[in-house]
Write a protein that holds these residues in place. Structure first.
Motif, PDB file in Angstrom:
ATOM      1  N   LYS A   1       7.395   4.928   4.516  1.00  0.00           N
ATOM      2  CA  LYS A   1       7.787   5.574   3.265  1.00  0.00           C
ATOM      3  C   LYS A   1       8.422   4.552   2.315  1.00  0.00           C
ATOM      4  N   LEU A   2       9.236   3.676   2.852  1.00  0.00           N
ATOM      5  CA  LEU A   2       9.871   2.632   2.043  1.00  0.00           C
ATOM      6  C   LEU A   2       8.822   1.683   1.467  1.00  0.00           C
TER       7      LEU A   2
ATOM      8  N   ASN B   1      -2.140   4.311   5.420  1.00  0.00           N
ATOM      9  CA  ASN B   1      -2.512   3.242   4.487  1.00  0.00           C
ATOM     10  C   ASN B   1      -1.317   2.384   4.091  1.00  0.00           C
ATOM     11  N   ALA B   2      -0.160   2.624   4.742  1.00  0.00           N
ATOM     12  CA  ALA B   2       1.048   1.871   4.387  1.00  0.00           C
ATOM     13  C   ALA B   2       0.892   0.388   4.673  1.00  0.00           C
ATOM     14  N   HIS B   3       0.021   0.042   5.635  1.00  0.00           N
ATOM     15  CA  HIS B   3      -0.158  -1.388   5.936  1.00  0.00           C
ATOM     16  C   HIS B   3      -0.819  -2.131   4.778  1.00  0.00           C
ATOM     17  N   CYS B   4      -1.433  -1.365   3.845  1.00  0.00           N
ATOM     18  CA  CYS B   4      -2.036  -1.981   2.659  1.00  0.00           C
ATOM     19  C   CYS B   4      -1.050  -2.044   1.498  1.00  0.00           C
ATOM     20  N   ARG B   5       0.178  -1.607   1.721  1.00  0.00           N
ATOM     21  CA  ARG B   5       1.169  -1.515   0.645  1.00  0.00           C
ATOM     22  C   ARG B   5       2.248  -2.579   0.747  1.00  0.00           C
ATOM     23  N   LEU B   6       1.920  -3.720   1.331  1.00  0.00           N
ATOM     24  CA  LEU B   6       2.940  -4.737   1.579  1.00  0.00           C
ATOM     25  C   LEU B   6       2.722  -6.018   0.787  1.00  0.00           C
TER      26      LEU B   6
END
Length: 419
Positions: free
Chosen positions: A61-62, A102-107
């Protein structure tokens, strides 16, 4: 002008806004003042994470929040995590992290990350999590959460309900708990709020019931797995704030206060602190190399007892990276919930005597450290690249040339062992 973006990740008892109460109100204002004094533009956001969801879910979420709001101006990013929020921050910063969905694409923004600040974070777990993982502990977690919201909003919640909570802690530690009594106490805390706030608090408590992944993960026995897979990012500044409330100071301070609510609040803090002090010799909530004790002794001038804690997290468990401030404060004091002018409210009477002077000192250290993180990044980028000597396997017929080259740089000839 590039805008600095600061993200706050709350802990188990924290939130962005609940019952029209902004948990980090004083903390945000203090950071903004310090950036303004430096002529810097800053944007501060609080991540609205699930209070007790797993650290992985909270970190995802962060990551999404930062990705959606950090913009593309290349400005520096800083993350400050209070309590469990510090683990969220460390996880998203880790180069080895694998986030769900898909959070791994948000870094992609991590290249702009300049510092991770952890405040009262259980880096090595807390015995209180093991207690909250029990059936009795879960019920008391709901009650303490409801009390936190009611206490911060009103200053002094119903004494009868607080008294029931104190009695419940005593019964739970003896192995039994009257669930109905606790439920009535929770209802008492909720009913003193207005209708809108009551609805928000009920929804918040439902979140606690639906997902309690973090409670299990914060147990000292479970933290070994986190450390085995979590890696600090090279070149990133990690800094921490650690606090404790002297166990013998609570009684003296409250007796001087002569307040019925103060005495009740102190009893609740003492119950939480006593549970947090139950350290396991195999999982002592600190590193095994003695480095944490050295840092604490250097900053404090002395080493507090091993069971020292802020009422929620053992003192030694709160240290990670550079220890920029350590001193007397409880788990809520440090983010602005201490008695004083300017709307500061403190429902947790711990005897730490935390005040505005110490609060300002903590915030000064945090922001100065953030600036140091930015400066070290600029220095690193400006430094000329280090020469790289390639050691390729020599082609057939070029052995003599390879040996001569190796001799020229002081390396042993091919086929000979290094010293």
């Amino acid at each position: 002008m590039q805008k600095t973006r600061v993200y706050l990740s709350p802990g188990m008892f924290g939130f962005a806004t609940l019952a029209s109460l902004e948990y980090f109100e004083h903390f945000i204002r203090a950071i903004e003042e310090r950036f303004r004094d430096r002529g810097r533009a800053v944007e501060i956001r609080v991540c609205e994470v699930h209070p007790t969801a797993s650290i992985l879910r909270r970190a995802a979420k962060l990551a999404r929040l930062v990705d959606e709001s950090a913009g593309d101006d290349g400005g520096p990013i800083h993350i400050i995590g209070h309590s469990t929020g510090g683990l969220d921050a460390r996880l998203v910063a880790s180069p080895t992290v694998r986030l769900p969905g898909n959070a791994h694409c948000r870094l992609g923004w991590t290249s702009r990350l300049r510092s991770v600040t952890t405040i009262n974070t259980p880096h090595f777990g807390t015995p209180l999590a093991a207690f909250f993982a029990t059936v009795s502990g879960q019920r008391l977690l709901y009650a303490v959460t409801a009390l936190t919201v009611a206490g911060l909003k009103l200053g002094a919640p119903p004494l009868a309900a607080a008294s029931a909570l104190v009695a419940a802690f005593g019964r739970a530690q003896l192995g039994f708990l009257e669930i109905e009594l606790i439920d009535r106490a929770i209802e008492s805390f909720i009913r003193v709020l207005d209708d809108a706030s009551s609805r928000e608090l009920r929804a918040w408590l439902k979140l606690l019931r639906d997902d309690q992944g973090a409670i299990v993960q914060l147990m000292p026995e479970a933290m070994d797995l986190l450390h085995a897979g979590l890696q600090d990012r090279a070149g990133l500044r990690y800094q921490s704030v650690a606090t404790y409330a002297p166990r013998n100071a609570v009684r003296d301070w409250v007796s001087a206060l002569r307040s019925p609510w103060g005495a009740m609040s102190a009893a609740i803090f003492t119950a939480l602190s006593n549970i947090t002090a139950r350290l396991n010799e195999h999982y002592p909530c600190r590193s095994h190399d003695g480095s944490i004790e050295q840092k604490l002794a250097r900053v404090l001038g002395e080493l507090p007892p091993p069971d020292a804690n802020d009422g929620v997290v053992p003192l030694a468990s709160q240290v990670w990276g550079e220890l920029i401030w350590a001193g007397k404060a409880d788990h809520l004091d440090i983010v602005g919930h201490f008695p004083g002018k300017g709307g500061h409210i403190d429902w947790l009477a711990s005897g730490a005597r935390f005040n505005r002077l110490r609060f300002d000192a903590v915030l000064d250290r945090i922001v100065t450290g953030m600036m140091a993180g930015e400066q070290s990044s600029v220095t690193e980028q400006a430094a000329p690249p280090r020469p790289v000597i390639e050691t390729l396997a020599p082609e057939r017929g070029d052995v003599e040339q390879a040996a001569a080259a190796a001799s020229a740089i002081g390396a042993p000839p091919a086929g000979e062992p290094a010293a």
